[in-house]
Design an enzyme around this catalytic site. Sequence first.
Site, short mmCIF file in Angstrom:
data_model
loop_
_atom_site.label_atom_id
_atom_site.label_comp_id
_atom_site.label_asym_id
_atom_site.label_seq_id
_atom_site.Cartn_x
_atom_site.Cartn_y
_atom_site.Cartn_z
CB CYS A 64 60.51 5.34 35.37
SG CYS A 64 61.31 3.91 36.27
CB CYS A 100 62.35 5.16 40.41
SG CYS A 100 63.07 6.17 39.08
CB CYS A 105 61.87 1.09 38.64
SG CYS A 105 63.46 2.26 38.82
CE LYS A 132 67.74 3.19 34.13
NZ LYS A 132 66.67 3.88 34.60
NE ARG A 169 69.89 5.68 41.37
CZ ARG A 169 70.13 4.53 41.58
NH1 ARG A 169 70.71 4.15 42.73
NH2 ARG A 169 70.11 3.74 40.47
NE ARG A 218 66.74 2.75 40.37
CZ ARG A 218 66.16 3.34 41.20
NH1 ARG A 218 65.43 2.46 41.78
NH2 ARG A 218 66.09 4.56 41.46
CD GLU A 263 66.84 -6.79 28.77
OE1 GLU A 263 65.77 -6.29 28.29
OE2 GLU A 263 66.81 -7.09 30.02
CE LYS A 286 69.90 6.12 32.46
NZ LYS A 286 68.49 6.42 32.97
CB SER A 294 73.20 12.49 36.33
OG SER A 294 73.33 11.11 36.89
CE1 TYR A 318 70.43 15.42 33.20
CE2 TYR A 318 71.81 13.80 32.70
CZ TYR A 318 70.58 14.07 33.24
OH TYR A 318 69.90 13.17 33.89
C1 PBG Z 1 64.95 5.94 36.68
C2 PBG Z 1 65.90 6.67 35.77
C3 PBG Z 1 67.18 6.84 36.32
C4 PBG Z 1 68.01 7.49 35.27
C5 PBG Z 1 67.02 7.86 34.13
N1 PBG Z 1 65.92 7.46 34.74
C6 PBG Z 1 67.99 6.51 37.46
C7 PBG Z 1 68.06 5.09 38.00
O1 PBG Z 1 67.54 4.13 37.29
O2 PBG Z 1 68.31 4.95 39.03
C8 PBG Z 1 69.42 8.07 35.43
C9 PBG Z 1 69.56 9.11 34.49
C10 PBG Z 1 70.99 9.87 34.93
O3 PBG Z 1 71.68 9.46 35.74
O4 PBG Z 1 71.14 10.89 34.24
N2 PBG Z 1 64.21 5.11 35.86
#
Ligand code: PBG
Length: 325
Positions: free
Chosen positions: A122, A124, A132, A197, A207, A219, A235, A250, A276, A315
């Site tokens: 990615c 970002c 991104c 996603k 973040r 986003r 998708e 996700k 996360s 995690y």
């Molecule tokens: C960025 C990305 C993100 C996550 C994985 N890849 C954050 C976002 O899209 O803002 C989030 C993973 C997480 O929260 O553990 N492309």
Amino acid sequence: MPSFPSYRPRRLRGTAALRRAFAETSLQPSHLIAPLFVKEGIDEAAPISSMPGHYQHTLESLIKEARELVERGVAGVILFGIPAHKDPEGSEAWNDSGYLQQALRTIKDEVSEAALVVADLCLCEYTDHGHCGVLDGELVDNDATIDRYARIAVSQARSGADVIAPSGMMDGQVAAIRSSLDDSGFPNIPVLAYSAKYASGFYGPFREAAEGAPQFGDRKTYQQDPANVEEALREVALDIDEGADAVMVKPALPYLDVIRQVKDSFGYPTVAYNVSGEYAMVMAAAERGWLDERVATLEALTAIRRAGADLVITYHAKKAAEWLS
Ligand code: PBG
């Protein structure tokens, strides 16, 4: 089906051995993938305050952590790089001597025979605006972005990534990456597509960890609306058509229905990302004594597997692998 009293469901719950023997869902360390962050320009690993037990790693601490994970039998790790230098294009992302690329090479030498090294793909973490992809005004320019993704994929594969996982939610990203990998001599490197996603409130701690928060806006023009599941199936269908070898949903826990439908509709290798914020909720509540970390974690991971995920990116991977062995 017989009824009570000839059928007593409690009979099969009477002992731990009975429960284990008749469990419908398995959870093993080999079902888990651990996210790891590697940051350029720091001297020692920096704790991530919103994710207790997680760090922005140096190359050295990254290798140590990866080794411990592999010893515990996890399926693999997924790497996120935080570069020292960011620009509007995110050009460090396709620098063959960039920090993530160095990390991939080092980790590949050390541990990759025993487990997968997945590269998150990615922009970002690499752009100074935190979106991104590359911008056209305030919008992310889809087609200009997937050209960059195609270059990043080749750089990551050249550096030793076993699997490429594009997470930017641009249209056509899987096709662009697949054809650049094929054209560059990597026809056997699989693509794990972040297909469904969602634009989620559960990415907050990430973040902080990846230093990739958007500097303006959000986003929602590229990630999915949490209200939609038919769109998720479209998708996934597109990504499979474009050459995805495995697909992802996700976040995980608020989207168990999506995982189930994806698995049932396509019968494809399906990965779920227990993100996360899902981790942070459990850790914060456990810290206050409001729930038992081990019980809640193993229950959540089992639920994600039960919903249809073959693999769970989480995690909790290290501790869960320990508890399960
Ligand atoms: C960025 C990305 C993100 C996550 C994985 N890849 C954050 C976002 O899209 O803002 C989030 C993973 C997480 O929260 O553990 N492309």
